[in-house]
Scaffold this active site. Structure first.
Site, short mmCIF file in Angstrom:
data_model
loop_
_atom_site.label_atom_id
_atom_site.label_comp_id
_atom_site.label_asym_id
_atom_site.label_seq_id
_atom_site.Cartn_x
_atom_site.Cartn_y
_atom_site.Cartn_z
N LEU A 58 0.85 -1.20 0.00
CA LEU A 58 0.00 0.00 0.00
C LEU A 58 0.88 1.24 0.00
O LEU A 58 1.02 1.93 1.00
CB LEU A 58 -0.93 0.00 1.22
CG LEU A 58 -2.21 -0.81 1.04
CD1 LEU A 58 -1.92 -2.29 0.95
CD2 LEU A 58 -3.19 -0.54 2.15
N GLU A 60 1.10 4.28 -2.53
CA GLU A 60 0.69 4.94 -3.78
C GLU A 60 1.87 5.66 -4.42
O GLU A 60 2.06 5.62 -5.63
CB GLU A 60 -0.46 5.92 -3.51
CG GLU A 60 -1.80 5.23 -3.23
CD GLU A 60 -1.89 4.66 -1.83
OE1 GLU A 60 -1.06 5.01 -0.97
OE2 GLU A 60 -2.80 3.84 -1.59
N GLN A 82 -6.43 2.62 -6.17
CA GLN A 82 -7.69 1.94 -5.86
C GLN A 82 -8.90 2.89 -5.91
O GLN A 82 -9.95 2.53 -6.41
CB GLN A 82 -7.56 1.32 -4.48
CG GLN A 82 -8.49 0.18 -4.25
CD GLN A 82 -8.05 -0.63 -3.05
OE1 GLN A 82 -8.13 -0.15 -1.92
NE2 GLN A 82 -7.56 -1.83 -3.27
N PRO A 89 -0.95 10.70 -1.75
CA PRO A 89 0.44 10.35 -1.39
C PRO A 89 1.35 10.23 -2.61
O PRO A 89 2.56 10.34 -2.49
CB PRO A 89 0.30 9.00 -0.68
CG PRO A 89 -1.10 8.97 -0.19
CD PRO A 89 -1.90 9.72 -1.22
N HIS A 129 -13.84 8.42 -0.86
CA HIS A 129 -14.10 7.44 -1.92
C HIS A 129 -15.00 8.06 -2.98
O HIS A 129 -15.75 7.35 -3.64
CB HIS A 129 -14.77 6.18 -1.35
CG HIS A 129 -13.91 5.38 -0.43
ND1 HIS A 129 -13.63 5.79 0.84
CD2 HIS A 129 -13.25 4.21 -0.61
CE1 HIS A 129 -12.84 4.89 1.43
NE2 HIS A 129 -12.59 3.92 0.57
#
Lengths: 324, 331
Positions: A58, A60, A82, A89, A129
């Site tokens: 994980l 980015e 995702q 980041p 999101h």
């Protein structure tokens, strides 16, 4: 010709690119065995193996940075972030390295990569999101920024993006992943980058939108037609480079422009289009340019349906420019 | 399990071939003389980009790059004239880039902090601290994918060890066992802040093993010690043994930026600087090879004279070159 949704079109486009070009590799979080949280890479790990469909930690910034390194040495990496909201980041790598490599190396290197990310609201995902941050990337010279609204365009634009020499931010409107359906040719084809699509022709008002706002505008245009207002709907598809010609020709014809996007209004890409119209086509305008956008707040969870432009708000803007 | 260790002192120069010793000396001297020339010419106000000189740190680039081939990949930071010049970078293109000329290695677009030179195998330095670290990891992924025997080397400072991307990259490279050599040139200062003002512990090399990456700490002013430890790391990387984190203790003599020293700023002492100048990597090397009788003064003088000519020609070339055409800006 098979009918499929936008997500399937992305999946098919990726598979086709990987079959025809072994320089194409995918990397991202959960994209291998899991096939991505939305399923965009489903089945690809099985067909192409873990070496070409790379599950990453994980990171980015590391995903984008490592994709840059792969691209410099001749691969065609397609990293997935995702959710677009998780891209920050990696912002440094995108803005400082990916976008600038070709220019600052005096053309010694290109950075051919396609950075995919599901974007926009509509799934009650709340603050992190749901966002539409295309304007940040449009403000960074060196990047191509695409956002298809149909399965046909998703596959065709993806093919163009992969074969290009410059880095592409490929935004996939997650609200349309399953909602947008259409015919998609089985054979390979490309949709040109930098060319908008006229989704509906009309004479009275120009609606400019991209991503999930395109079907909203089409529906609003249908409702306006019942009141005798004939709207043209332009689906940008390509935010950078921008098809100024199509927008300006439409405004010259209709004399009215309504720009619709999900992102906050202030500094949104709609402002750029508004400025373009004001600079190049003000003499044709019968009414002030209108913008229908998200609000200048963080993206809300419960009130998402109020935050995101809908047919009611677009319809009101259409009436506003007609009745000015 | 990956461990961290302190590298032993270098073996005797007698263990090395004369050609190798001359190569190492020439690489260090090339950096030293080129940067001293930059410092000498800078006050003429023709070279306008900020320059971050690494005078005093030459043994690191030389010792590492001596183990590399043109198929390897080198990345640097804002203070990275060293890897470029050690890895065979073109002096004419180097000076022309600093002068902002069209003949520069980036056509005058970058300047000192942003050297890139594809023919020289120098695929990028960046003024964003830590910015090139994940890119180096990606080039290693490519090497593995294409079954190449290349090693990716990224040079960065102790300042980059403040940044999260170093740890993300160590984790990534450790997980995938990638052929990466992470080279930390620990010169103790990031701009004007000492490492102990920024980091709780003085243990950068020990941060590798927690990610499955062996860490080694070495005297970065001993070119043979760096060479020997890098040789082992590079060998392991080529045999699919994975990455190494190398921490090289060294010191910059000049200020953070610019051609002169900065002791009057008050953040470090003259005494500290003097201690490190006494450990000059070039002088240490000279003393050692003379004492061991493996090279003579005349050998080194020959290297020096050749470089002086090369640098003078490079400067003349750079000065005579045209600036970029304004139309270049948007090209």
């Amino acid at each position: 010709m098979p009918t499929m949704n936008l997500l399937q079109a992305v999946n098919v486009g990726l598979r086709e690119a990987m079959r025809s070009d072994d320089r194409v590799v995918l990397l991202g979080e959960d994209i291998g065995r899991r096939g991505g949280v939305f399923g965009a890479t489903e089945g690809l790990s099985k067909e192409f193996g873990a070496e070409r469909v790379i599950d990453t930690p994980l990171t980015e910034c590391g995903i984008v940075g490592s994709a840059i390194g792969m691209a410099l040495y001749g691969l065609r990496p397609i990293p997935e972030i995702q959710f677009l909201d998780f891209i920050y980041p990696a912002f440094d790598q995108i803005v400082s390295e990916m976008a600038k490599y070709r220019y600052r190396s005096g053309g010694q290197y290109t950075c051919p990569m396609v950075l995919r990310a599901p974007a926009g609201g509509g799934i009650k995902g709340g603050h992190y999101h749901s966002q539409s941050s295309e304007a940040y990337f449009a403000h960074t010279p060196g990047l191509v920024v695409l956002m298809p609204a149909t399965p046909f365009d998703a596959k065709g634009l993806l093919a163009s993006a992969i074969q290009g020499e410059d880095p592409v931010i490929f935004l996939e409107p997650k609200r349309l992943y399953r909602a947008a359906k259409g015919e998609v040719p089985e054979e390979r084809y490309t949709v040109p980058i930098g060319k908008a699509r006229v989704a509906r022709e009309g004479k009275n008002v120009t609606l400019v939108a991209w991503g999930a706002m395109v079907p909203v505008c089409e529906e609003a245009a249908g409702q306006a037609a019942e009141k005798g207002i004939d709207c043209e709907v332009i689906d940008l598809r390509s935010i950078v480079p921008l098809d100024a010609e199509t927008i300006l020709a439409s405004v010259a014809k209709t004399g009215r422009a309504v720009i619709v996007h999900e992102a906050p209004k202030t500094g949104g890409f709609g402002a750029e289009i508004s400025a373009l119209i004001a600079e190049k086509a003000i003499e044709y305008l019968e009414a002030p340019i209108a913008r229908v956008a998200g609000f200048d707040t963080p993206f809300p969870y419960t009130l998402e349906h109020i935050y995101m432009p809908d047919t009611r708000r677009v319809g009101k803007a259409i009436e506003g420019v007609i009745n000015f | 399990m990956a461990h961290s260790s302190r590298a032993p002192s270098a073996t005797s120069p007698r263990q090395h071939q004369r050609e190798r010793l001359l190569w190492l000396y020439r690489a260090m001297l090339r950096m030293r003389m080129a940067e001293e020339k930059v410092a000498e010419l800078y006050p003429q106000q023709e070279m306008r980009c900020p320059v971050h000189l690494h005078v005093g740190q030459e043994a690191v680039s030389a010792g590492v790059c001596a183990n590399l081939t043109p198929e390897d990949r080198i990345f640097g930071s804002h203070r990275s004239h060293g890897p470029y010049l050690a890895f065979g970078g073109n002096l004419g293109a180097f000076f022309a880039e600093l002068y902002g000329k069209a003949a520069g290695c980036c056509r005058g677009r970058g300047g000192s902090m942003h050297l890139l030179d594809r023919p020289a195998g120098y695929w990028g330095s960046s003024a964003i601290v830590g910015g090139t670290i994940p890119i180096a990891v990606g080039t290693a992924l490519e090497a593995v994918y294409h079954r190449k025997n290349s090693v990716s080397v990224v040079f960065f400072g102790d300042g980059a060890a403040d940044e999260g991307i170093l740890y993300e990259s160590l984790s990534y490279a450790g997980l995938k066992k990638l052929p990466v050599l992470f080279v930390c040139e620990n010169n103790q200062y990031a701009t004007n802040s000492h490492q102990r003002a920024r980091q709780a512990l003085d243990n950068i090399s020990e941060r590798g093993p927690v990610f499955g990456v062996p860490g080694v700490r070495v005297d970065g002013n001993s070119v043979l010690a760096v060479y020997e430890v890098a040789r082992e790391s590079v060998r392991r990387a080529r045999m699919s043994g994975g990455p190494t984190l190398l921490e090289c203790d060294t010191y910059r003599w000049k200020g953070h930026v610019g051609p002169v020293g900065d002791i009057p700023m008050g953040y470090r002492t003259q005494q500290e600087l003097d201690g490190w100048v006494a450990r000059c990597p070039l002088r240490q090397f000279e003393q050692m090879v003379f004492a061991e009788g493996v090279l003579k003064q005349s050998d080194l003088d020959g290297v020096k004279q050749g470089l002086a000519r090369e640098i003078d020609e490079a400067v003349a070339f750079a000065k005579a070159s045209p600036f970029p055409d304004p139309a270049e800006m948007t090209a």
